[in-house]
Design a protein around this motif. Structure first.
Motif, PDB file in Angstrom:
ATOM      1  N   ALA A 133       0.816  -1.254  -0.060  1.00  0.00           N
ATOM      2  CA  ALA A 133       0.013  -0.013  -0.203  1.00  0.00           C
ATOM      3  C   ALA A 133       0.946   1.326   0.005  1.00  0.00           C
ATOM      4  CB  ALA A 133      -1.041  -0.103   1.398  1.00  0.00           C
ATOM      5  N   ALA A 134       0.434   2.342  -0.406  1.00  0.00           N
ATOM      6  CA  ALA A 134       1.109   3.485  -0.541  1.00  0.00           C
ATOM      7  C   ALA A 134       0.300   4.712  -0.446  1.00  0.00           C
ATOM      8  CB  ALA A 134       1.912   3.562  -1.920  1.00  0.00           C
ATOM      9  N   GLN A 135       0.982   6.070   0.413  1.00  0.00           N
ATOM     10  CA  GLN A 135       0.456   7.208   0.304  1.00  0.00           C
ATOM     11  C   GLN A 135       1.325   8.064  -0.079  1.00  0.00           C
ATOM     12  OE1 GLN A 135      -0.505   8.436   4.324  1.00  0.00           O
ATOM     13  NE2 GLN A 135      -2.097   9.803   3.786  1.00  0.00           N
ATOM     14  N   TRP A 136       0.741   9.092  -0.882  1.00  0.00           N
ATOM     15  CA  TRP A 136       1.195  10.197  -1.624  1.00  0.00           C
ATOM     16  C   TRP A 136       1.165  11.477  -0.664  1.00  0.00           C
ATOM     17  CZ3 TRP A 136      -0.147  11.727  -7.520  1.00  0.00           C
ATOM     18  CH2 TRP A 136       0.654  12.783  -7.931  1.00  0.00           C
ATOM     19  N   LEU A 137       2.211  11.800  -0.173  1.00  0.00           N
ATOM     20  CA  LEU A 137       2.321  12.912   0.846  1.00  0.00           C
ATOM     21  C   LEU A 137       3.140  14.058   0.439  1.00  0.00           C
ATOM     22  CD1 LEU A 137       3.114  10.510   3.607  1.00  0.00           C
ATOM     23  CD2 LEU A 137       0.894  11.616   3.361  1.00  0.00           C
ATOM     24  N   SER A 138       3.045  14.977   0.897  1.00  0.00           N
ATOM     25  CA  SER A 138       4.074  16.160   0.832  1.00  0.00           C
ATOM     26  C   SER A 138       4.431  16.815   2.220  1.00  0.00           C
ATOM     27  CB  SER A 138       3.474  17.239  -0.220  1.00  0.00           C
ATOM     28  OG  SER A 138       2.198  17.759   0.389  1.00  0.00           O
ATOM     29  N   GLY A 139       3.941  17.816   2.548  1.00  0.00           N
ATOM     30  CA  GLY A 139       4.238  18.300   3.907  1.00  0.00           C
ATOM     31  C   GLY A 139       5.210  19.370   3.944  1.00  0.00           C
ATOM     32  N   TRP A 140       5.455  19.842   5.197  1.00  0.00           N
ATOM     33  CA  TRP A 140       6.223  21.021   5.458  1.00  0.00           C
ATOM     34  C   TRP A 140       7.585  20.775   4.767  1.00  0.00           C
ATOM     35  CZ3 TRP A 140      10.760  21.098   8.159  1.00  0.00           C
ATOM     36  CH2 TRP A 140      11.271  20.010   8.853  1.00  0.00           C
ATOM     37  N   CYS A 141       8.271  19.596   5.065  1.00  0.00           N
ATOM     38  CA  CYS A 141       9.829  19.350   4.587  1.00  0.00           C
ATOM     39  C   CYS A 141       9.718  19.472   3.127  1.00  0.00           C
ATOM     40  CB  CYS A 141      10.160  17.798   5.209  1.00  0.00           C
ATOM     41  SG  CYS A 141       9.108  16.591   4.710  1.00  0.00           S
TER      42      CYS A 141
END
Length: 189
Positions: A133-141
């Motif tokens: 399974a996977a999650q496409w993230l971004s975020g502050w970093c």
């Protein structure tokens, strides 16, 4: 392995906190990246690249990012801050997809950035096809220049995403999807 349409229809995001070991093997990682790179790329510019965050280096990365996070978000509740400063060590594999779009006489930057986004989606789908399974993230970093540099981006690159990959610990849950009539119009003269 599901057929192509079934694969697309059954892909669901599993949040990074619900991803556990085992993660992909070395051969599977090579296969994931090869699939991620099979995206439309007008002009064959290869306007993206990949950075792997795995193994013991994950904890070192979190430790390097933690002081930046604390300085940037001093009032964040402790529980949420702890989650942020352990984001890499909690997931077996995170793949940074970096957009390296450049001015080109023929291919707009927008098309190059779309290609990087397509690489992210191919990576997510390939993980699903391999049983992860996977999650496409971004975020502050991804958006903080100092943090992005620690993550491996140069000053003229940006993150298209951080793709967290692992074995799901919970079953997938579907979210509401838009109705066909809400998202489709037919052009007429």
């Amino acid at each position: 392995m599901p057929d192509a349409l079934e694969l697309l229809e059954t892909r669901r995001t599993i949040a990074a906190p619900q991803l556990a070991e085992p993660g992909p093997s070395e051969d599977e990682i090579r296969r994931l990246v090869a699939v991620a790179a099979r995206v439309p790329d007008h002009g064959k510019l290869v306007p993206w690249r990949f950075v792997l965050y795995r193994g013991p280096a994950r904890a070192v990365l979190d430790d390097r990012l933690a002081p930046l996070h604390r300085a940037k978000f001093p009032d964040m509740p402790a529980e949420k801050a702890e989650f942020e400063v352990t984001r890499f060590r909690r997931v077996p594999l995170t793949v940074g997809v970096i957009s390296r779009a450049r001015e080109h006489f023929k291919i707009p930057i927008w098309e190059q950035e779309l290609s990087a986004g397509a690489a992210c989606m191919n990576l997510v789908l390939a993980a699903h096809a391999l049983g992860y399974a996977a999650q496409w993230l971004s975020g502050w970093c991804c958006y903080d220049p100092t943090a992005a540099a620690i993550l491996g981006a140069t000053a003229d690159e940006r993150f298209a995403g951080l793709i967290a990959i692992g074995t799901p610990t919970v079953p997938p849950v579907d979210r509401p999807r838009p109705a066909y009539d809400d998202i489709v119009t037919e052009w007429s003269a």
